[in-house]
Design a protein around this motif. Structure first.
Motif, PDB file in Angstrom:
ATOM      1  N   PHE A   1      22.794 -66.364 -42.961  1.00 38.56           N
ATOM      2  CA  PHE A   1      24.030 -66.821 -42.346  1.00 38.56           C
ATOM      3  C   PHE A   1      24.149 -68.325 -42.555  1.00 38.56           C
ATOM      4  O   PHE A   1      23.145 -69.014 -42.739  1.00 38.56           O
ATOM      5  N   ARG A   2      25.372 -68.785 -42.514  1.00 37.00           N
ATOM      6  CA  ARG A   2      25.596 -70.213 -42.710  1.00 37.00           C
ATOM      7  C   ARG A   2      25.366 -70.951 -41.389  1.00 37.00           C
ATOM      8  O   ARG A   2      25.978 -70.617 -40.384  1.00 37.00           O
ATOM      9  N   ALA A   3      24.482 -71.904 -41.401  1.00 39.61           N
ATOM     10  CA  ALA A   3      24.231 -72.804 -40.268  1.00 39.61           C
ATOM     11  C   ALA A   3      23.970 -72.095 -38.936  1.00 39.61           C
ATOM     12  O   ALA A   3      24.671 -72.332 -37.959  1.00 39.61           O
ATOM     13  N   PRO A   4      22.928 -71.247 -38.845  1.00 45.88           N
ATOM     14  CA  PRO A   4      22.579 -70.664 -37.543  1.00 45.88           C
ATOM     15  C   PRO A   4      22.103 -71.736 -36.571  1.00 45.88           C
ATOM     16  O   PRO A   4      21.444 -72.686 -36.980  1.00 45.88           O
ATOM     17  N   ARG A   5      22.444 -71.577 -35.277  1.00 47.40           N
ATOM     18  CA  ARG A   5      22.070 -72.596 -34.289  1.00 47.40           C
ATOM     19  C   ARG A   5      21.303 -72.037 -33.105  1.00 47.40           C
ATOM     20  O   ARG A   5      20.552 -72.744 -32.441  1.00 47.40           O
ATOM     21  N   LYS A   6      21.532 -70.759 -32.806  1.00 45.55           N
ATOM     22  CA  LYS A   6      20.857 -70.220 -31.619  1.00 45.55           C
ATOM     23  C   LYS A   6      20.701 -68.711 -31.747  1.00 45.55           C
ATOM     24  O   LYS A   6      21.595 -68.039 -32.273  1.00 45.55           O
ATOM     25  N   LEU A   7      19.566 -68.217 -31.271  1.00 48.77           N
ATOM     26  CA  LEU A   7      19.329 -66.779 -31.168  1.00 48.77           C
ATOM     27  C   LEU A   7      19.039 -66.456 -29.711  1.00 48.77           C
ATOM     28  O   LEU A   7      18.399 -67.247 -29.019  1.00 48.77           O
ATOM     29  N   GLU A   8      19.482 -65.295 -29.251  1.00 47.68           N
ATOM     30  CA  GLU A   8      19.124 -64.871 -27.891  1.00 47.68           C
ATOM     31  C   GLU A   8      19.252 -63.360 -27.787  1.00 47.68           C
ATOM     32  O   GLU A   8      20.230 -62.782 -28.252  1.00 47.68           O
ATOM     33  N   TRP A   9      18.269 -62.724 -27.182  1.00 42.91           N
ATOM     34  CA  TRP A   9      18.335 -61.291 -26.896  1.00 42.91           C
ATOM     35  C   TRP A   9      18.916 -61.081 -25.510  1.00 42.91           C
ATOM     36  O   TRP A   9      18.669 -61.875 -24.598  1.00 42.91           O
ATOM     37  N   SER A  10      19.650 -59.987 -25.337  1.00 44.18           N
ATOM     38  CA  SER A  10      20.038 -59.581 -23.986  1.00 44.18           C
ATOM     39  C   SER A  10      18.762 -59.152 -23.263  1.00 44.18           C
ATOM     40  O   SER A  10      17.761 -58.807 -23.909  1.00 44.18           O
ATOM     41  N   SER A  11      18.780 -59.155 -21.924  1.00 40.19           N
ATOM     42  CA  SER A  11      17.527 -58.916 -21.202  1.00 40.19           C
ATOM     43  C   SER A  11      17.020 -57.490 -21.383  1.00 40.19           C
ATOM     44  O   SER A  11      15.834 -57.236 -21.175  1.00 40.19           O
ATOM     45  N   ASP A  12      17.883 -56.526 -21.798  1.00 43.28           N
ATOM     46  CA  ASP A  12      17.393 -55.170 -22.054  1.00 43.28           C
ATOM     47  C   ASP A  12      16.944 -54.984 -23.507  1.00 43.28           C
ATOM     48  O   ASP A  12      16.516 -53.895 -23.898  1.00 43.28           O
ATOM     49  N   GLY A  13      17.047 -56.028 -24.321  1.00 48.84           N
ATOM     50  CA  GLY A  13      16.561 -55.965 -25.695  1.00 48.84           C
ATOM     51  C   GLY A  13      17.413 -55.114 -26.633  1.00 48.84           C
ATOM     52  O   GLY A  13      16.945 -54.718 -27.695  1.00 48.84           O
ATOM     53  N   THR A  14      18.651 -54.840 -26.259  1.00 50.38           N
ATOM     54  CA  THR A  14      19.482 -53.999 -27.139  1.00 50.38           C
ATOM     55  C   THR A  14      20.592 -54.785 -27.839  1.00 50.38           C
ATOM     56  O   THR A  14      21.325 -54.229 -28.643  1.00 50.38           O
ATOM     57  N   ARG A  15      20.752 -56.052 -27.504  1.00 54.54           N
ATOM     58  CA  ARG A  15      21.756 -56.884 -28.185  1.00 54.54           C
ATOM     59  C   ARG A  15      21.110 -58.208 -28.580  1.00 54.54           C
ATOM     60  O   ARG A  15      20.412 -58.822 -27.773  1.00 54.54           O
ATOM     61  N   LEU A  16      21.382 -58.614 -29.812  1.00 55.64           N
ATOM     62  CA  LEU A  16      20.905 -59.920 -30.284  1.00 55.64           C
ATOM     63  C   LEU A  16      22.119 -60.786 -30.589  1.00 55.64           C
ATOM     64  O   LEU A  16      23.027 -60.362 -31.301  1.00 55.64           O
ATOM     65  N   LEU A  17      22.097 -61.962 -30.027  1.00 59.39           N
ATOM     66  CA  LEU A  17      23.200 -62.906 -30.239  1.00 59.39           C
ATOM     67  C   LEU A  17      22.763 -63.951 -31.271  1.00 59.39           C
ATOM     68  O   LEU A  17      21.649 -64.475 -31.189  1.00 59.39           O
ATOM     69  N   LEU A  18      23.622 -64.206 -32.221  1.00 58.32           N
ATOM     70  CA  LEU A  18      23.386 -65.303 -33.172  1.00 58.32           C
ATOM     71  C   LEU A  18      24.595 -66.223 -33.109  1.00 58.32           C
ATOM     72  O   LEU A  18      25.727 -65.775 -33.335  1.00 58.32           O
ATOM     73  N   LEU A  19      24.331 -67.484 -32.797  1.00 61.83           N
ATOM     74  CA  LEU A  19      25.422 -68.458 -32.777  1.00 61.83           C
ATOM     75  C   LEU A  19      25.292 -69.319 -34.028  1.00 61.83           C
ATOM     76  O   LEU A  19      24.234 -69.919 -34.265  1.00 61.83           O
ATOM     77  N   THR A  20      26.332 -69.339 -34.853  1.00 62.90           N
ATOM     78  CA  THR A  20      26.330 -70.214 -36.022  1.00 62.90           C
ATOM     79  C   THR A  20      27.350 -71.319 -35.780  1.00 62.90           C
ATOM     80  O   THR A  20      27.999 -71.346 -34.732  1.00 62.90           O
ATOM     81  N   ARG A  21      27.510 -72.179 -36.765  1.00 63.45           N
ATOM     82  CA  ARG A  21      28.447 -73.289 -36.567  1.00 63.45           C
ATOM     83  C   ARG A  21      29.877 -72.782 -36.367  1.00 63.45           C
ATOM     84  O   ARG A  21      30.655 -73.375 -35.658  1.00 63.45           O
TER      85      ARG A  21
END
Lengths: 367, 169
Positions: free
Chosen positions: A231-251
């Motif tokens: 991905f172009r310019a990733p800035r943050k990763l975070e899992w939901s607390s149940d481990g079923t969703r992964l968030l990727l924040l890019t620019r």
């Protein structure tokens, strides 16, 4: 032989070059040395700006504009001190002075000149970093163990009551060490300056971003049969607390993944400052800034708006309060997730003995 | 001579903070750095990472770099050593191939070229000396210094590697 070696085709050669150039250019801009010419230019700009502000302030209409700005930046009835946190739990704060533990009653303890930290899974310990040291500490600051590594940062601790792991970054690698400081291993390839994340659950599966923006994982502590996508310019990763969703924040986008596939569930193409899952939920709070105005949103609902740039979004452990930093106002603003009320704290930098605006790096479980 | 002067000028400019000079250096040296990493690792993704990381490492040391020395060999030395390290690490980890789980656009190129295939059958250490000698045009003495090896070892690796390549081709 030379001609043969030079004629071998490499897949994606052009894309690789342009992506690499973008990374190198960005790194160069961050390290760019200040030349005397630029010092002079900066001084000239400051002088011109100072005269312009003075002239504006001295004229009656100018004074009115400055008053308006002063009122618009910051919550007017902010508390002069951090008397308490609005929800159970303890916060970790990184300031110029070091890392602090803030109790719910507002009492603060400076742990030392660390620059980053995170809680252990149940908040009994914390892991902190300074230039070339990773340290596990008790919340009272007592050091349990340390590990010397180059340019350590972004530690993340996960696991159960009896078995834990800490992932962290060094100059360009991602490492994993057991919670007791033993068995440190290089867990993957070159890593970007994006904090790695553990997927919540019984297994130790790690997701991280490599130096060309490739998100890799979830892997069980060493590269294996996970997935990898660039991905172009990733800035943050975070899992939901149940481990079923992964968030990727890019620019330029917010991308959501399911637990196993590299195919996104959704992509929101918008420049967002920060995003975070509500505890025990897939609801997302985000910060966005448009034309100098920042907004805190939960889903589509705007909970709070202000002039300047917000940052450091943090959920209270019970998922009822959101905390945003407002550097332009030197305030922290606690916003109830139902939009029912806000509480602001003023002069945050001074309270944490900091020239720069302090970062909230964790808000964890009640003792 | 002209190229050397240009490179020194770009180095001086980059050390003073000129992004355009840095870009010129990058455009001159990226293709060979990337290719060298690819020929040693035989993995397009790893090659990209290694070449980029090497540029970043060079960037971190830019202020201390002696402009009288040529930039290219210095960078290539970093690249090839990192590529050898990566190949050794992969061998030790017995890494599981990700190709089945990657989208089509993400996959590394399948080695279709005869030379590439033959090169891939050599040990990484032999590939590295062949790449240094025949792509990057290091002398055996320079290879020995770059890889911290006795010169005799470099020569024997070169000879064995070339013999194997001839047999394969």
């Amino acid at each position: 032989m030379k001609r043969e070696l030079e004629s071998i085709e490499i897949a994606g050669e052009h894309d690789a070059r342009e992506q690499a150039w973008e990374v190198v250019r960005t790194a160069f801009a961050e390290r760019e040395p200040a030349t005397p010419e630029r010092h002079r230019l900066r001084f000239a700009v400051v002088v011109v700006a100072a005269f312009a502000l003075l002239a504006a302030a001295l004229s009656p209409p100018g004074r009115a504009v400055l008053d308006e700005i002063r009122e618009a930046v910051g919550v007017e009835r902010a508390q002069p001190g951090l008397f308490s946190l609005p929800a159970p739990g303890r916060a970790l704060v990184a300031s110029d002075a070091g890392v602090w533990v803030v109790q719910q009653d507002g009492s603060k303890r400076l742990l030392g000149d660390y620059r980053d930290a995170s809680w252990s899974p149940f908040g009994r310990f914390l892991v902190a970093t300074r230039a070339h040291e990773l340290a596990a500490l008790e919340p009272n600051g007592e050091i349990r163990w340390t590990l010397a590594r180059r340019d350590v940062r972004a530690p993340r601790w996960a696991g159960s009551d009896t078995n834990t792991r800490i992932a962290y970054l060094t100059t360009s690698r991602v490492h994993v060490v057991a919670g007791d400081g033993t068995g440190d291993v290089d867990a993957g390839g070159p890593a970007a300056r994006v904090a790695p994340v553990w997927r919540p659950g019984p297994e130790f599966t790690l997701t991280y971003v490599n130096t060309v923006g490739r998100v890799s994982g979830p892997w069980a502590t060493a590269p294996g049969p996970g997935w990898s996508r660039r991905f172009r310019a990733p800035r943050k990763l975070e899992w939901s607390s149940d481990g079923t969703r992964l968030l990727l924040l890019t620019r330029k986008a917010l991308v959501l993944f399911g637990p196993r596939s590299s195919t996104p569930l959704s992509i929101r193409t918008e420049r967002l400052v920060d995003a975070a899952f509500r505890p025990r939920s897939h609801e997302l709070a985000v910060i966005r800034t448009r034309q100098g105005v920042s907004e805190l949103l939960l889903g589509q609902r705007v909970l709070f708006r202000g002039t300047g740039r917000f940052r450091d979004l943090a959920w209270s452990p019970d998922g009822r309060w959101l905390l945003v930093g407002w550097p332009a106002a030197d305030q922290w603003v606690f916003v109830r997730a139902d939009g029912g009320s806000i509480r602001a704290v003023a002069k945050v930098s001074r309270q944490f003995r900091s020239e720069s605006f302090p970062d909230v790096v964790g808000w964890c479980c009640a003792p | 001579m002209r190229a050397g002067r240009d490179e020194r000028a770009h180095l001086r400019g980059a050390q003073r903070g000129s992004a355009s000079d840095l870009e010129a250096l990058f455009r001159i040296h990226w293709p060979r750095a990337h290719r060298a990493a690819y020929l040693v690792t035989h993995d397009a993704q790893a090659a990209e990472d290694i070449a980029q990381e090497s540029f970043l490492a060079a960037l971190r040391a830019l202020d201390r770099f002696d402009r009288r020395r040529p930039f290219g060999p210095w960078l290539h030395r970093i690249v090839v050593n990192r590529a050898i390290d990566w190949t050794r690490a992969r061998r030790l980890r017995a890494e599981v191939e990700l190709s089945d789980s990657l989208p089509a656009g993400e996959r590394s190129a399948a080695p279709q070229d005869d030379v590439l295939t033959a090169l891939g059958r050599l040990p990484a250490e032999q590939r590295a000396v062949i790449v240094l000698r025949h792509l990057l045009e290091f002398t055996p003495g320079e290879i020995a210094e770059a890889l911290d090896l006795p010169r005799g070892t470099v020569n024997s690796r070169l000879r064995r590697g070339l013999d194997s390549l001839v047999e394969e081709l």
